[in-house]
Write an enzyme that holds these catalytic residues in place. Structure first.
Site, mmCIF file in Angstrom:
data_model
loop_
_atom_site.group_PDB
_atom_site.id
_atom_site.type_symbol
_atom_site.label_atom_id
_atom_site.label_comp_id
_atom_site.label_asym_id
_atom_site.label_seq_id
_atom_site.Cartn_x
_atom_site.Cartn_y
_atom_site.Cartn_z
ATOM 1 N N TYR A 73 0.829 -1.216 0.000
ATOM 2 C CA TYR A 73 0.000 0.000 0.000
ATOM 3 C C TYR A 73 0.857 1.257 0.000
ATOM 4 O O TYR A 73 0.390 2.339 0.327
ATOM 5 C CB TYR A 73 -0.929 -0.001 1.219
ATOM 6 C CG TYR A 73 -1.862 -1.190 1.207
ATOM 7 C CD1 TYR A 73 -2.992 -1.189 0.402
ATOM 8 C CD2 TYR A 73 -1.576 -2.317 1.961
ATOM 9 C CE1 TYR A 73 -3.832 -2.275 0.349
ATOM 10 C CE2 TYR A 73 -2.415 -3.426 1.925
ATOM 11 C CZ TYR A 73 -3.540 -3.393 1.110
ATOM 12 O OH TYR A 73 -4.357 -4.474 1.066
ATOM 13 N N SER A 74 2.121 1.097 -0.379
ATOM 14 C CA SER A 74 3.115 2.154 -0.237
ATOM 15 C C SER A 74 2.756 3.442 -1.000
ATOM 16 O O SER A 74 2.588 3.445 -2.222
ATOM 17 C CB SER A 74 4.463 1.627 -0.735
ATOM 18 O OG SER A 74 5.354 2.697 -0.940
ATOM 19 N N ASN A 75 2.676 4.545 -0.253
ATOM 20 C CA ASN A 75 2.477 5.850 -0.888
ATOM 21 C C ASN A 75 3.680 6.210 -1.746
ATOM 22 O O ASN A 75 3.549 6.899 -2.762
ATOM 23 C CB ASN A 75 2.302 6.944 0.179
ATOM 24 C CG ASN A 75 1.009 6.786 0.949
ATOM 25 O OD1 ASN A 75 0.005 6.309 0.412
ATOM 26 N ND2 ASN A 75 1.020 7.173 2.216
#
Ligand SMILES: *Cc1c(COP(=O)(O)O)cnc(C)c1O
Length: 308
Positions: A73-75
């Site tokens: 889910y890395s921004n």
């Protein structure tokens, strides 16, 4: 590769909005939010700040490909993929967790749509991501690329985040910021005289350990990092964990102020700020500046899960 200005020229400086609450008046404090969430619709907040000088350096060194690391889910993965698309560069994302290659996930799907080549590796291998031998195998596999560490956590990232403070003309008694790798806080510290007034809110357990990391990031043995404050009790169970209380806070904050917070970083940080105000941590008369570091792309995944 001449498109870099296209993503660099954004609405800077980001605005600073006062957050009005009756209980703040009772306590005699004022809270302001610096809206880095408004920097760019796709390249969120501090990820834009951390990418800025990295992409400039990559282009100066004639690189046309960025390689970086991140979780599902890395921004940072989302931001890098979008920034590279806009800058006319190629991107490669090394993603933690082999099992994810078979799962649908909004963040990774969008990254792939932005042209990012995704390579899924085991959690075990992912832990080796800074080792020379491991980077050598990546070098063989992908040939020439400009490497940006996980979370944009390097000197160029710090340099970009220092610019947050250049944009702040008014005097504030406290600066509050959410922490993952600590790079954003390091940037703020590097640009602030009164370091003891910078308060970090780690988004994970054992946040106290961040002190050593900050020291390394700032490349200093002195007490720069000692003299700043880390509030390590607002992790809500750990990284990306959350409680109904946290989600309720985020929901009512949005209803009241029309500002969305993310549940991994800014929601926890502001929850902490509200709690500390309640507990009289800030002396009466304090002006507090909290940084909205963005990160809203990750919310979509959670609201799907929790019927928000
Ligand atoms: C990545 C991120 C952070 C953490 O930033 P670091 O520089 O890694 O400490 C904070 N807030 C948001 C919204 C983020 O996406």
């Amino acid at each position: 590769m001449s498109h870099i200005k296209k993503w660099l020229s954004q609405n800077l400086p980001t605005p600073i909005h006062q957050i009005q609450e009756l209980q703040f008046e009772d306590k005699g404090v004022q809270l302001f939010l610096k809206r880095d969430d408004l920097i760019h619709p796709e390249i969120s907040g501090n990820k834009w700040r951390k990418l800025k000088y990295n992409l400039i350096a990559a282009q100066q060194q004639q690189h046309d490909t960025i390689l970086t690391f991140g979780g599902a889910y890395s921004n940072h993965i989302a931001a890098t993929a979008a920034a590279c698309r806009l800058a006319g560069m190629k991107s490669i994302g090394i993603i933690r967790g082999e099992e994810l290659s078979k799962k649908e996930n909004r963040t990774l799907r969008k990254a792939a749509d932005d042209g990012m080549r995704l390579k899924f590796i085991s959690r075990e291998n992912y832990r080796r991501k800074t080792e020379a031998a491991f980077l050598e195998t990546l070098g063989k596999q992908f040939q020439k690329f400009f490497l940006i560490p996980e979370g944009g956590s390097n000197e160029l990232g710090i340099k970009g985040c220092a610019e947050i403070m250049n944009e702040v003309q008014e005097q504030f008694d406290f600066i509050c910021v959410a922490c993952g790798t600590g790079t954003t806080m390091a940037g703020i510290l590097s640009a602030t005289h009164h370091k003891q007034n910078v308060i970090g809110f780690p988004a994970f357990k054992s946040g106290e350990d961040l002190e050593k990391v900050l020291q390394q990031l700032l490349n200093t043995d002195n007490n720069t990092a000692d003299s700043c404050e880390l509030m390590s009790d607002y992790h809500f169970g750990g990284y990306a964990r959350h409680t109904p209380e946290l989600l309720q806070f985020i929901r009512s904050f949005k209803a009241k102020h029309q500002i969305e917070l993310d549940f991994i970083y800014t929601g926890k940080m502001l929850f902490g700020v509200y709690d500390l105000i309640q507990k009289d941590f800030f002396p009466s008369g304090s002006k507090i500046l909290a940084i909205h570091t963005g990160g809203l792309q990750g919310n979509q995944s959670i609201w799907e899960l929790f019927d928000y």
